[in-house]
Design an enzyme around this catalytic site. Structure first.
Site, PDB file in Angstrom:
ATOM      1  N   GLU A  17       3.187  -2.596  -4.838  1.00 56.67           N
ATOM      2  CA  GLU A  17       2.775  -3.686  -3.952  1.00 56.67           C
ATOM      3  C   GLU A  17       3.847  -4.758  -3.865  1.00 56.67           C
ATOM      4  OE1 GLU A  17       0.841  -7.270  -2.363  1.00 56.67           O
ATOM      5  OE2 GLU A  17       1.837  -7.061  -4.289  1.00 56.67           O
ATOM      6  N   ASP A  35       1.558  -3.067 -10.551  1.00 49.27           N
ATOM      7  CA  ASP A  35       2.918  -3.593 -10.730  1.00 49.27           C
ATOM      8  C   ASP A  35       2.895  -5.111 -10.594  1.00 49.27           C
ATOM      9  OD1 ASP A  35       2.366  -3.399  -7.946  1.00 49.27           O
ATOM     10  OD2 ASP A  35       4.513  -3.454  -7.471  1.00 49.27           O
TER      11      ASP A  35
END
Lengths: 372, 372
Positions: free
Chosen positions: A158, A88
């Protein structure tokens, strides 16, 4: 070894093309509008792991975005390296500051990168890095040169605090057992100085809301007679840090680890170039907590930063409004022995304490992270 | 008179329907995206004037949005009333606080309006008001009851400081000659108390920008070591007003008209209900310049309000950014003998003076208006 290097040379263009494909996926975990892109990115990453030669590749469901797992166990007597990365990326706002669109990668030579670098959202955080490990794995697999067991975990949360990772790791301890963990998602001190990061600051992240009048008012009719939430919020933010750069939240430093003078002397031996640092970000002066160097301020000391603020009319032209509400996103970087829960609670109490009586304030915690 | 009243009764529904049509046009002068709607609104208003019976109806071009003119000269010996109004409206942000869409008018009974009121952007500022005058004119025209000459000027830039009006009025002095001017675009003191406004505060409106680092930075790597423009801007806004509610800009009050004690005593005789005032806007406490009542703070004293603020990440979720820039829109309400030019200049000097040396600040003036 030479065979592996040859494989890399021969396949370099394909590696770059594949990375570009990955960078084109806007896998922004913070914004629900990009949900399908994040999910698609997980599937693409899993395909890459399979094609590279990993076994037991799995898109592991969590309460949030999936964690992609893959492994190659050559021999249980060999040591095992666990590679961590995340697929991500951060939101790309403000879009108008991008020279080219954030999800259209390109290579360009710059002063800092005379040999050329890839520019795109996620190219350096963290798609570029984990893809490097993935392709190193592929090159060794295809040339029968892998010297150890390898496991991959590539997560998709994250940038929003790895919400699901902790539980998932606890539930999969055996599967994830390893001898060392390899993470390329931290800082490089300078292009000339290889860097191994041995600790990271934690995080407490809150969103605050200040409400004055119960609706937007016309400043011609009400200006000067009511609490304007933008002013109130500004004054409250101004109070969070004093003139010496100390955070004023009650008890904020209570559990902060005191680094010894000799450790501080050691770390300040790192070749530091304040002029270069200032120049690199266009400043004529740095600032921060009194009594500490820039390196210390960004590593061994906790900090507080407003990451976003908004309220009232922010469009083109002028509107004479006194808004009902103003908002800010505030994050605190934590050092060992501070915890996100402790600091979020202390922040909330303090923020409520310094609020004037004629406004309402609301503090909403976002994600946190432990320092280590 | 009875005939005119009958005409109004018989045509009431048509009047409302026509006003609703007018309210559906999003004639937002502050936002260039609505340019065609503002222009369309001018044409619609001109049609209404013609249909009502006005002569010499004209959509007068200016450098900005047109001014719609129309007149009925019965007899040059009769007195002439000039009606002023504006067909442009304020932006409708923040959209999420509207119960129904801002450009879909509806009638609803509320506590404040037991007989029902029309809700839509512009219904009370100023389409509703000038349409009332226009329809009163129509009713008198159609029943041969007009007792005086009437002229209309309806502009499309009131919400952006009436940029073109001054020049246009100067160029058309003879055409606009009149015995009195009728404006329904000010405050009503209470629903029980008819109000004639005899003076209005002026305006100085600026946009400010504070730049710290020359690009957005990651707060994990830079937090605590660089000037965060949101904090700097917050501290600067906090400094603009002191604890007694005085504006701290050097020389801000130099030219302020001092209202005599007897005039102040007179104006404070107005039945004022502080509890009602607070309740109407959901506050448990007002605030403002020390030594003055709420009525005085909103009329005879100059004020400063932040009308908008923005910077950093303002989307869903969390982003750990230190933004390069933060912005605010700030307006000051002026009283007689202050001028927009004077105050904008004093603001700019002061804002630059209080800026720390390690940031850059920029002040851009928007429109101003003279107090009278």
């Amino acid at each position: 070894m030479q065979e592996t290097l040859n494989y890399i040379s021969e396949n370099k263009q394909r590696f770059v093309d594949e990375l570009f494909e990955l960078l084109r996926i806007p896998s922004i975990s913070a914004d629900p509008a990009y949900k399908n892109d994040v999910l698609k990115c997980a599937d693409v990453v899993a395909e890459h792991l399979k094609n590279a030669g990993a076994d037991n590749v799995e898109v592991c469901q969590t309460k949030g975005y999936p964690i992609v797992y893959g492994e190659k166990i050559l021999n249980t007597d060999l040591p095992t390296v666990l590679v961590y990365g995340h697929y991500d990326v951060q939101p790309a706002d403000p879009l108008e500051l991008w020279i080219k669109p954030p999800f259209e990668p390109y290579i360009e030579k710059t002063e800092l990168h005379p040999e050329g670098a890839i520019f795109a959202r996620g190219s350096a955080d963290d798609k570029g890095q984990f893809f490097m490990h993935l392709k190193a794995f592929e090159a060794m697999m295809k040339t029968n040169a892998l010297p150890c067991n390898v496991k991959f975990i590539l997560e998709g949360e994250e940038e929003v605090g790895s919400v699901s990772l902790g539980d998932w790791v606890n539930e999969n301890k055996e599967k994830l057992s390893c001898d060392c963990i390899l993470i390329s998602d931290t800082h490089i001190y300078s292009n000339e100085q290889p860097t191994v990061t041995t600790g990271l600051r934690g995080l407490s992240y809150v969103e605050v809301e200040v409400e004055g009048p119960n609706r937007d008012l016309h400043s011609g009719l009400y200006g000067g007679a009511v609490p304007n939430p933008i002013h109130v919020l500004s004054r409250m933010i101004a109070k969070l840090i004093d003139e010496d750069g100390h955070i004023t939240i009650d008890g904020f430093y209570d559990n902060v680890e005191t680094v010894s003078d000799s450790d501080r002397a050691d770390m300040n031996k790192l070749k530091d170039n304040p002029e270069e640092f200032k120049k690199s970000i266009g400043l004529n002066g740095v600032e921060g907590e009194k009594g500490y160097t820039t390196l210390e301020r960004t590593s061994i000391r906790p900090t507080l930063d407003c990451n976003g603020i908004w309220g009232g009319y922010t469009g083109e032209g002028a509107k004479t409004v006194i808004p009902s509400k103003a908002f800010a996103k505030i994050s605190m970087r934590l050092v060992p022995y501070q915890t996100p829960e402790e600091i979020t609670e202390k922040f909330t109490k303090y923020f409520e304490k310094i609020a004037p009586e004629n406004v309402k304030v609301k503090v909403t915690p976002h994600h946190g992270g432990m320092p280590y």
